[in-house]
Design a protein around this motif. Structure first.
Motif, PDB file in Angstrom:
ATOM      1  N   MET A 177       1.285  -1.397   0.037  1.00  0.00           N
ATOM      2  CA  MET A 177      -0.572   0.003   0.414  1.00  0.00           C
ATOM      3  C   MET A 177       0.776   1.333  -0.093  1.00  0.00           C
ATOM      4  O   MET A 177       1.821   0.715   1.093  1.00  0.00           O
ATOM      5  CB  MET A 177      -0.894   0.419   0.892  1.00  0.00           C
ATOM      6  CG  MET A 177      -1.563   0.941   1.643  1.00  0.00           C
ATOM      7  SD  MET A 177      -3.005   1.522   2.840  1.00  0.00           S
ATOM      8  CE  MET A 177      -4.211  -0.041   3.174  1.00  0.00           C
ATOM      9  N   THR A 178       0.313   2.079  -1.082  1.00  0.00           N
ATOM     10  CA  THR A 178       1.618   3.483  -0.777  1.00  0.00           C
ATOM     11  C   THR A 178       0.924   4.289   0.377  1.00  0.00           C
ATOM     12  O   THR A 178      -0.524   3.805   0.390  1.00  0.00           O
ATOM     13  CB  THR A 178       0.990   3.876  -1.802  1.00  0.00           C
ATOM     14  OG1 THR A 178       0.174   4.380  -2.281  1.00  0.00           O
ATOM     15  CG2 THR A 178       1.585   3.365  -3.449  1.00  0.00           C
ATOM     16  N   LEU A 179       1.738   5.446   0.221  1.00  0.00           N
ATOM     17  CA  LEU A 179       1.056   6.424   1.566  1.00  0.00           C
ATOM     18  C   LEU A 179       0.374   7.040   1.302  1.00  0.00           C
ATOM     19  O   LEU A 179      -0.121   7.166   2.306  1.00  0.00           O
ATOM     20  CB  LEU A 179       2.405   7.442   1.650  1.00  0.00           C
ATOM     21  CG  LEU A 179       3.677   6.634   2.435  1.00  0.00           C
ATOM     22  CD1 LEU A 179       4.736   7.671   2.996  1.00  0.00           C
ATOM     23  CD2 LEU A 179       3.254   6.158   3.947  1.00  0.00           C
ATOM     24  N   PRO A 180      -0.302   7.351  -0.182  1.00  0.00           N
ATOM     25  CA  PRO A 180      -1.058   8.221  -0.454  1.00  0.00           C
ATOM     26  C   PRO A 180      -2.836   7.362  -0.369  1.00  0.00           C
ATOM     27  O   PRO A 180      -3.817   8.344   0.600  1.00  0.00           O
ATOM     28  CB  PRO A 180      -0.441   8.828  -2.165  1.00  0.00           C
ATOM     29  CG  PRO A 180       0.269   8.791  -1.623  1.00  0.00           C
ATOM     30  CD  PRO A 180       1.247   7.833  -1.080  1.00  0.00           C
ATOM     31  N   THR A 181      -2.446   6.356  -0.949  1.00  0.00           N
ATOM     32  CA  THR A 181      -3.467   5.435  -0.130  1.00  0.00           C
ATOM     33  C   THR A 181      -3.872   5.043   1.475  1.00  0.00           C
ATOM     34  O   THR A 181      -5.089   5.443   1.268  1.00  0.00           O
ATOM     35  CB  THR A 181      -3.471   4.299  -1.095  1.00  0.00           C
ATOM     36  OG1 THR A 181      -2.978   4.425  -2.564  1.00  0.00           O
ATOM     37  CG2 THR A 181      -4.743   3.251  -0.817  1.00  0.00           C
ATOM     38  N   LEU A 182      -2.895   4.616   1.832  1.00  0.00           N
ATOM     39  CA  LEU A 182      -2.883   5.180   3.864  1.00  0.00           C
ATOM     40  C   LEU A 182      -3.305   5.793   3.907  1.00  0.00           C
ATOM     41  O   LEU A 182      -4.591   6.026   4.594  1.00  0.00           O
ATOM     42  CB  LEU A 182      -1.506   4.416   3.621  1.00  0.00           C
ATOM     43  CG  LEU A 182      -1.467   4.953   6.073  1.00  0.00           C
ATOM     44  CD1 LEU A 182      -2.476   3.770   5.966  1.00  0.00           C
ATOM     45  CD2 LEU A 182      -0.212   4.875   6.279  1.00  0.00           C
ATOM     46  N   TRP A 183      -3.553   6.867   3.305  1.00  0.00           N
ATOM     47  CA  TRP A 183      -3.401   9.523   4.048  1.00  0.00           C
ATOM     48  C   TRP A 183      -4.853   9.171   3.487  1.00  0.00           C
ATOM     49  O   TRP A 183      -5.796   9.710   4.066  1.00  0.00           O
ATOM     50  CB  TRP A 183      -2.591   9.498   3.697  1.00  0.00           C
ATOM     51  CG  TRP A 183      -1.736   9.994   4.995  1.00  0.00           C
ATOM     52  CD1 TRP A 183      -0.444   9.619   4.658  1.00  0.00           C
ATOM     53  CD2 TRP A 183      -2.088  10.453   6.093  1.00  0.00           C
ATOM     54  NE1 TRP A 183      -0.339   9.580   6.275  1.00  0.00           N
ATOM     55  CE2 TRP A 183      -0.879  10.418   6.993  1.00  0.00           C
ATOM     56  CE3 TRP A 183      -2.963  11.324   6.823  1.00  0.00           C
ATOM     57  CZ2 TRP A 183      -1.351  10.565   8.123  1.00  0.00           C
ATOM     58  CZ3 TRP A 183      -3.458  11.635   8.037  1.00  0.00           C
ATOM     59  CH2 TRP A 183      -2.257  11.943   8.634  1.00  0.00           C
ATOM     60  N   PHE A 184      -5.195   8.431   2.371  1.00  0.00           N
ATOM     61  CA  PHE A 184      -6.363   8.565   1.834  1.00  0.00           C
ATOM     62  C   PHE A 184      -7.338   7.245   2.635  1.00  0.00           C
ATOM     63  O   PHE A 184      -8.708   7.870   3.266  1.00  0.00           O
ATOM     64  CB  PHE A 184      -6.842   8.097   0.507  1.00  0.00           C
ATOM     65  CG  PHE A 184      -8.798   7.497   0.292  1.00  0.00           C
ATOM     66  CD1 PHE A 184      -9.251   8.719  -0.728  1.00  0.00           C
ATOM     67  CD2 PHE A 184      -8.938   6.704  -0.079  1.00  0.00           C
ATOM     68  CE1 PHE A 184     -10.193   9.266  -0.997  1.00  0.00           C
ATOM     69  CE2 PHE A 184     -10.894   6.873  -0.398  1.00  0.00           C
ATOM     70  CZ  PHE A 184     -10.343   8.105  -1.102  1.00  0.00           C
ATOM     71  N   LEU A 185      -6.917   6.458   2.898  1.00  0.00           N
ATOM     72  CA  LEU A 185      -7.965   5.522   4.309  1.00  0.00           C
ATOM     73  C   LEU A 185      -8.420   6.367   5.272  1.00  0.00           C
ATOM     74  O   LEU A 185      -9.005   6.362   6.122  1.00  0.00           O
ATOM     75  CB  LEU A 185      -6.844   4.262   4.009  1.00  0.00           C
ATOM     76  CG  LEU A 185      -6.731   3.167   2.950  1.00  0.00           C
ATOM     77  CD1 LEU A 185      -6.168   2.038   3.544  1.00  0.00           C
ATOM     78  CD2 LEU A 185      -8.361   2.829   2.585  1.00  0.00           C
ATOM     79  N   ILE A 186      -7.288   7.187   5.774  1.00  0.00           N
ATOM     80  CA  ILE A 186      -7.242   7.659   6.998  1.00  0.00           C
ATOM     81  C   ILE A 186      -8.231   8.874   7.116  1.00  0.00           C
ATOM     82  O   ILE A 186      -8.980   9.216   7.248  1.00  0.00           O
ATOM     83  CB  ILE A 186      -5.793   8.342   7.434  1.00  0.00           C
ATOM     84  CG1 ILE A 186      -5.086   7.153   7.842  1.00  0.00           C
ATOM     85  CG2 ILE A 186      -6.142   9.690   8.561  1.00  0.00           C
ATOM     86  CD1 ILE A 186      -3.726   7.586   8.220  1.00  0.00           C
ATOM     87  N   VAL A 187      -8.357   9.908   5.988  1.00  0.00           N
ATOM     88  CA  VAL A 187      -8.961  10.899   6.124  1.00  0.00           C
ATOM     89  C   VAL A 187     -10.621  10.044   5.725  1.00  0.00           C
ATOM     90  O   VAL A 187     -11.448  10.622   7.092  1.00  0.00           O
ATOM     91  CB  VAL A 187      -8.683  11.146   4.580  1.00  0.00           C
ATOM     92  CG1 VAL A 187      -9.412  12.102   3.828  1.00  0.00           C
ATOM     93  CG2 VAL A 187      -7.746  12.195   4.056  1.00  0.00           C
ATOM     94  N   ALA A 188     -10.645   9.479   4.945  1.00  0.00           N
ATOM     95  CA  ALA A 188     -12.200   8.229   4.798  1.00  0.00           C
ATOM     96  C   ALA A 188     -12.085   7.273   6.778  1.00  0.00           C
ATOM     97  O   ALA A 188     -13.839   7.793   6.995  1.00  0.00           O
ATOM     98  CB  ALA A 188     -11.756   7.702   3.853  1.00  0.00           C
ATOM     99  N   PHE A 189     -11.571   7.168   7.762  1.00  0.00           N
ATOM    100  CA  PHE A 189     -12.003   6.951   8.112  1.00  0.00           C
ATOM    101  C   PHE A 189     -12.040   8.381   9.496  1.00  0.00           C
ATOM    102  O   PHE A 189     -12.740   7.697  10.879  1.00  0.00           O
ATOM    103  CB  PHE A 189     -10.352   6.270   9.245  1.00  0.00           C
ATOM    104  CG  PHE A 189     -10.417   6.095  10.542  1.00  0.00           C
ATOM    105  CD1 PHE A 189     -10.542   4.854  10.994  1.00  0.00           C
ATOM    106  CD2 PHE A 189      -9.615   7.097  11.730  1.00  0.00           C
ATOM    107  CE1 PHE A 189     -11.240   5.195  12.773  1.00  0.00           C
ATOM    108  CE2 PHE A 189      -9.959   6.761  12.949  1.00  0.00           C
ATOM    109  CZ  PHE A 189     -10.449   5.864  13.509  1.00  0.00           C
ATOM    110  N   LEU A 190     -11.274   9.220   9.550  1.00  0.00           N
ATOM    111  CA  LEU A 190     -11.651  10.334  10.284  1.00  0.00           C
ATOM    112  C   LEU A 190     -12.858  10.799   9.866  1.00  0.00           C
ATOM    113  O   LEU A 190     -14.019  11.605  10.570  1.00  0.00           O
ATOM    114  CB  LEU A 190     -10.556  11.803  10.056  1.00  0.00           C
ATOM    115  CG  LEU A 190      -9.224  11.152  10.503  1.00  0.00           C
ATOM    116  CD1 LEU A 190      -8.147  12.207   9.976  1.00  0.00           C
ATOM    117  CD2 LEU A 190      -9.365  11.403  12.341  1.00  0.00           C
TER     118      LEU A 190
END
Length: 351
Positions: free
Chosen positions: A1-14
């Protein structure tokens, strides 16, 4: 998993966490005049969210800040396009926030009713505007190849965006009603049961429309485009059965699942885009195309890894401490001989 994808998931989680937690606050704000026939009953409803509402709103701030830090291109285009809606949202949130504090400072009927209406209207507009803004990410906005918004205010009002906004409002009402049934006692609790039972069918119909429309806007696999809204629909129907069975805790859990999966469905269908261009799909903003540099995302990931569990533990402890039901004074309690101005909001007790 790339860092941009990880942060997209974090944004979705928030954003999902925000609607799950603040959703019942919005619902209580909209319902406190419905389930409360007297001023005391209205204060019972308000005090049920007294210890939680300001902490829950932090998730919105962090969700917006995460987009700003991790995806500056997405932040710049989306927030610029939705500028008018953002201003209205801030006004609604401010009116709602100050109403909690100002409502009890003057012992006058007109004063209290004015701030009650500010609370109710602010609680209605907030999820509506946020829902329209989130829905427009998937429905599409006029965006050029330079990532600039090229439309007008009229372009911000899309049919799908309005459906998402109204659906989130209905989910917040149901979520708030089950929360009040779980957290209050007496007449407020009984009326909350009736409200929850009454809004299950309209909410389910809105979710059915959402589940049918969303996949048509996305090329995501079926498991991502269809499954989350259908499970959300099943959770709403289950909440209706649980409310009738007086299983209030399970009913609240079901509405939390419903509103959470509705937001998850938006982000699941949006990926790998972050904002669809209605002008030309080739101009859509993507996760990789709008992400910050690798070093910035690495530092942010470490910070998130440390702080997110701390926030979750703190909020979990808060809900544990204030887990008791809120009730008004006994019906036969004698009034004070010389009542003074009401005290400021006392979390967990009626002012």
């Amino acid at each position: 998993m790339t860092l941009p994808t990880l942060w997209f998931l974090i944004v979705a989680f928030l954003w999902t966490g925000f609607f799950v937690l603040e959703g019942f606050d919005f619902g209580v704000g909209m319902l406190h005049k419905v389930v409360g026939r007297t001023d005391t009953e209205q204060r019972v409803a308000i005090n049920a969210i007294g210890p939680f509402w300001d902490g829950n709103e932090v998730w919105l701030v962090v969700g917006g800040a995460a987009i700003f830090a991790a995806f500056p291109g997405w932040y710049a285009t989306w927030f610029s396009a939705m500028y008018l809606a953002l201003v209205l949202l801030l006004v609604a949130l401010m009116a709602r926030g100050v109403s909690f504090e100002f409502r009890g400072h003057v012992d006058a009927h007109r004063w209290r009713q004015t701030w009650s209406w500010c609370l109710a209207v602010g609680s209605l507009l907030s999820p509506l505007l946020l829902g329209v803004a989130l829905g427009n990410l998937l429905a599409g906005l006029p965006v050029g190849s330079d990532e600039e918004f090229t439309g007008t205010v009229a372009d911000l009002v899309t049919g799908y965006g309005l459906l998402v906004g109204v659906t989130l409002v209905a989910l917040c009402v149901l979520h708030g009603a089950t929360f009040l049934a779980l957290r209050t006692d007496g007449p407020v609790r009984e009326r909350s049961h009736r409200v929850a039972a009454a809004v299950v069918l309209p909410t389910a119909l809105l979710l059915l429309g959402f589940a049918a429309w969303t996949p048509t806007l996305s090329d995501a696999p079926v498991v991502r485009s269809v499954l989350p809204p259908l499970v959300a629909l099943a959770a709403v129907l289950a909440a209706g059965l649980l409310v009738r069975a007086r299983r209030e805790g399970w009913a609240f859990g079901a509405t939390a699942v419903a509103i959470g999966l509705t937001v998850v469905s938006l982000f699941a269908n949006l990926y790998p885009d972050v904002l669809v261009s209605s002008t030309d799909p080739a101009d859509s903003l993507t996760v990789d195309g709008t992400a910050s540099g690798t070093y910035a995302l690495q530092v942010m990931s470490v910070v998130a890894l440390v702080l997110v569990p701390v926030v979750l533990l703190y909020q979990g402890w808060t809900y544990h401490v204030f887990r008791r039901r809120v009730s008004g004074p006994p019906a036969d309690a004698a009034p004070d001989p010389a009542p003074g101005p009401p005290a400021p909001l006392d979390e967990g007790a009626v002012r």
